[in-house]
Design an enzyme around this catalytic site. Structure first.
Site, PDB file in Angstrom:
ATOM      1  N   HIS A 114     100.420  22.342 -27.293  1.00 35.10           N
ATOM      2  CA  HIS A 114      99.721  23.793 -27.255  1.00 35.10           C
ATOM      3  C   HIS A 114     101.200  24.361 -27.669  1.00 35.10           C
ATOM      4  CE1 HIS A 114      98.511  27.838 -27.229  1.00 35.10           C
ATOM      5  NE2 HIS A 114      98.965  27.933 -26.116  1.00 35.10           N
ATOM      6  N   CYS A 121      93.553  28.720 -23.952  1.00 38.57           N
ATOM      7  CA  CYS A 121      94.364  27.744 -24.871  1.00 38.57           C
ATOM      8  C   CYS A 121      94.313  26.249 -24.456  1.00 38.57           C
ATOM      9  CB  CYS A 121      95.921  28.221 -24.841  1.00 38.57           C
ATOM     10  SG  CYS A 121      96.334  29.630 -25.146  1.00 38.57           S
ATOM     11  N   ASN A 143     101.230  31.682 -31.587  1.00 41.91           N
ATOM     12  CA  ASN A 143     100.117  31.024 -30.773  1.00 41.91           C
ATOM     13  C   ASN A 143      98.593  31.262 -31.062  1.00 41.91           C
ATOM     14  OD1 ASN A 143      98.550  30.584 -28.369  1.00 41.91           O
ATOM     15  ND2 ASN A 143      99.889  31.365 -26.799  1.00 41.91           N
TER      16      ASN A 143
HETATM   17  O1  UT7 Z   1      99.168  30.292 -24.237  1.00 36.63           O
HETATM   18  C1  UT7 Z   1     100.110  30.961 -22.964  1.00 36.63           C
HETATM   19  C2  UT7 Z   1     100.631  32.172 -23.587  1.00 36.63           C
HETATM   20  N1  UT7 Z   1     101.730  32.879 -23.225  1.00 36.63           N
HETATM   21  C3  UT7 Z   1     102.970  32.368 -22.999  1.00 36.63           C
HETATM   22  O2  UT7 Z   1     103.188  31.258 -23.326  1.00 36.63           O
HETATM   23  C4  UT7 Z   1     104.239  33.113 -22.682  1.00 36.63           C
HETATM   24  C5  UT7 Z   1     105.159  32.839 -21.986  1.00 36.63           C
HETATM   25  N2  UT7 Z   1     106.326  33.790 -21.793  1.00 36.63           N
HETATM   26  C6  UT7 Z   1     107.042  33.907 -22.959  1.00 36.63           C
HETATM   27  O3  UT7 Z   1     107.097  33.291 -23.931  1.00 36.63           O
HETATM   28  C7  UT7 Z   1     108.306  34.865 -22.570  1.00 36.63           C
HETATM   29  O4  UT7 Z   1     108.270  35.413 -21.414  1.00 36.63           O
HETATM   30  C8  UT7 Z   1     108.001  36.194 -23.768  1.00 36.63           C
HETATM   31  C9  UT7 Z   1     108.412  35.797 -25.168  1.00 36.63           C
HETATM   32  C10 UT7 Z   1     106.831  36.831 -23.680  1.00 36.63           C
HETATM   33  C11 UT7 Z   1     109.156  37.199 -23.387  1.00 36.63           C
HETATM   34  O5  UT7 Z   1     110.355  36.659 -23.129  1.00 36.63           O
HETATM   35  P1  UT7 Z   1     111.283  37.250 -22.033  1.00 36.63           P
HETATM   36  O6  UT7 Z   1     112.748  36.165 -22.130  1.00 36.63           O
HETATM   37  O7  UT7 Z   1     110.415  36.636 -20.677  1.00 36.63           O
HETATM   38  O8  UT7 Z   1     111.543  38.621 -22.358  1.00 36.63           O
HETATM   39  P2  UT7 Z   1     111.240  39.829 -21.011  1.00 36.63           P
HETATM   40  O9  UT7 Z   1     109.815  39.995 -20.930  1.00 36.63           O
HETATM   41  O10 UT7 Z   1     111.885  39.482 -19.776  1.00 36.63           O
HETATM   42  O11 UT7 Z   1     111.712  40.858 -21.899  1.00 36.63           O
HETATM   43  C12 UT7 Z   1     113.190  41.075 -22.069  1.00 36.63           C
HETATM   44  C13 UT7 Z   1     113.333  42.451 -22.847  1.00 36.63           C
HETATM   45  C14 UT7 Z   1     112.858  43.751 -22.151  1.00 36.63           C
HETATM   46  O12 UT7 Z   1     113.578  44.734 -22.262  1.00 36.63           O
HETATM   47  P3  UT7 Z   1     114.711  45.158 -20.905  1.00 36.63           P
HETATM   48  O13 UT7 Z   1     113.728  45.738 -19.906  1.00 36.63           O
HETATM   49  O14 UT7 Z   1     115.567  43.891 -20.615  1.00 36.63           O
HETATM   50  O15 UT7 Z   1     115.452  46.458 -21.724  1.00 36.63           O
HETATM   51  C15 UT7 Z   1     111.368  44.025 -23.058  1.00 36.63           C
HETATM   52  O16 UT7 Z   1     111.179  45.376 -22.871  1.00 36.63           O
HETATM   53  O17 UT7 Z   1     112.769  42.344 -24.151  1.00 36.63           O
HETATM   54  C16 UT7 Z   1     111.996  43.608 -24.317  1.00 36.63           C
HETATM   55  N3  UT7 Z   1     110.956  43.286 -25.186  1.00 36.63           N
HETATM   56  C17 UT7 Z   1     110.896  43.357 -26.585  1.00 36.63           C
HETATM   57  N4  UT7 Z   1     111.940  43.665 -27.266  1.00 36.63           N
HETATM   58  C18 UT7 Z   1     111.847  43.385 -28.742  1.00 36.63           C
HETATM   59  C19 UT7 Z   1     109.590  42.783 -24.708  1.00 36.63           C
HETATM   60  N5  UT7 Z   1     108.928  42.455 -25.946  1.00 36.63           N
HETATM   61  C20 UT7 Z   1     109.867  42.885 -26.983  1.00 36.63           C
HETATM   62  C21 UT7 Z   1     109.310  42.700 -28.487  1.00 36.63           C
HETATM   63  N6  UT7 Z   1     110.445  43.042 -29.167  1.00 36.63           N
HETATM   64  N7  UT7 Z   1     108.503  42.290 -29.005  1.00 36.63           N
END
Ligand code: UT7
Length: 342
Positions: free
Chosen positions: A269, A126, A299
């Site tokens: 970004h 990125c 993204n």
């Molecule tokens: O260019 C660089 C690219 N990457 C980034 O910039 C990513 C940076 N990270 C993020 O943007 C965030 O960490 C995410 C958006 C990817 C995730 O958000 P989060 O608040 O960190 O969520 P999490 O990974 O802690 O997941 C929370 C919950 C989990 O369920 P439980 O364990 O709390 O029951 C996940 O299983 O959300 C669940 N989950 C989803 N639910 C619905 C994960 N993906 C999804 C989804 N839809 N697509």
């Protein structure tokens, strides 16, 4: 040292962003569409990321990284009123070239008729476009080129799975291309004022694409279904981005003793609105000064910064002669900036 070894003298060469362009695949995939193929919801995606829809390329319909990149650069050349034959160098920032070789840049250059201009790809995920912008600027300021075409393009959806298994990653990304044309300018004040480029391969396992079993950087990744797909520790990348964005802004401003509000526009970004909100709040910047377009594209990896910049320019939101800071972070892990006087 003989006189022939002396660096070239003469007046300092200015560099201007003469034109911009972008290209998008035609297929729009909304959060509602994703709800039909995986256990997710529009509400979850919007709240956690700010993304509402993204574009997904179809290679069979001619939407390869090379084709999208060529379209974006053709648009940037037209905007810059520059003929392809005037281009000295084509740099493509990408991590999703169709083939290991030829490079995306070689294909784009040939497609557009850039003759025997030098052409190569760089891969900084990125951060690739921002790194390429810094590099291209130096070729012009150093007198080695007069006109450089830079493309940021990725077809990252090749490495995603739109299913329950891949839901934590696939909802975030989309495909696109963006391009700029840089030209030498008589005004020496124009060009890049300061930049920063960083990498930390020790944290590569937080965001990577394993191809074979022995590519696994994270020993806890044992599922074979993961091969060829983006692997991401979302929370680790989130924390990294939230800390590095303000850090690199400060580092860049300190180099030229400038205050955050002396920059007219921060072109960042587009990965997550919460990451950008944190930077905006830290420096007290308005939404206009640090804009967002990820709700429509997600993204788009190396395309995200030039795609946003092209949209802002076309909307008349880039002040002529203003100061713009381009910023990115991504896999590698990499992060960097490029501060310009336009
Ligand atoms: O260019 C660089 C690219 N990457 C980034 O910039 C990513 C940076 N990270 C993020 O943007 C965030 O960490 C995410 C958006 C990817 C995730 O958000 P989060 O608040 O960190 O969520 P999490 O990974 O802690 O997941 C929370 C919950 C989990 O369920 P439980 O364990 O709390 O029951 C996940 O299983 O959300 C669940 N989950 C989803 N639910 C619905 C994960 N993906 C999804 C989804 N839809 N697509």
């Amino acid at each position: 040292m003989t006189s022939r070894d002396q660096p070239r003298g003469g007046p300092r060469i200015g560099v201007r962003i003469a034109g911009t362009g972008s290209a998008l695949p035609s297929r729009v995939v909304t959060n509602r569409d994703l709800e039909k193929v995986m256990d997710t919801s529009d509400e979850w995606i919007v709240q956690r990321t700010g993304i509402r829809e993204r574009r997904v390329h179809d290679r069979d319909a001619g939407e390869s990284a090379e084709a999208l990149g060529a379209k974006a650069l053709a648009a940037a050349l037209a905007d810059a009123r520059t003929e392809a034959s005037e281009v000295d160098l084509v740099i493509a920032a990408t991590m999703t070239a169709s083939m290991p070789t030829p490079s995306t840049a070689c294909v784009i250059s040939s497609e557009l008729g850039c003759g025997s201009a030098g052409a190569f790809d760089i891969n900084a995920a990125c951060s690739g476009f921002v790194f390429a912008l810094n590099m291209a600027h130096e070729f012009i300021r150093g007198g080695q080129a007069r006109c450089v075409g830079i493309v940021g393009v990725d077809t990252i959806t090749r490495h995603l799975e739109f299913s329950d298994f891949g839901r934590s990653v696939s909802v975030l990304f989309g495909d696109a291309a963006g391009a700029v044309v840089l030209r030498a300018d008589d005004d020496p004040a124009r060009g890049m004022l300061a930049q920063a480029m960083h990498a930390d391969g020790g944290r590569a396992h937080h965001l990577y694409i394993p191809i074979r079993h022995d590519d696994r950087l994270d020993p806890t990744d044992t599922d074979d279904r993961q091969l060829g797909l983006v692997r991401m520790n979302g929370q680790a990348v989130f924390k990294f981005a939230v800390s590095k964005f303000p850090e690199v802004i400060e580092e860049t401003l300190n180099k030229v003793r400038m205050a955050p509000d002396e920059v007219d526009l921060y072109v960042c970004h587009q990965a997550n609105t919460r990451i950008l909100d944190a930077a905006r709040q830290r420096f007290g910047l308005s939404a206009d000064r640090l804009p967002v377009n990820m709700e429509r594209y997600g993204n788009t990896v190396a395309a995200s910064v030039p795609l946003l910049f092209d949209e802002l320019r076309k909307a008349g939101r880039v002040p002529e002669g203003g100061r713009v800071m381009f910023l990115a972070f991504g896999a590698g892990l990499t992060w960097g900036s490029s501060l310009w006087k336009l």
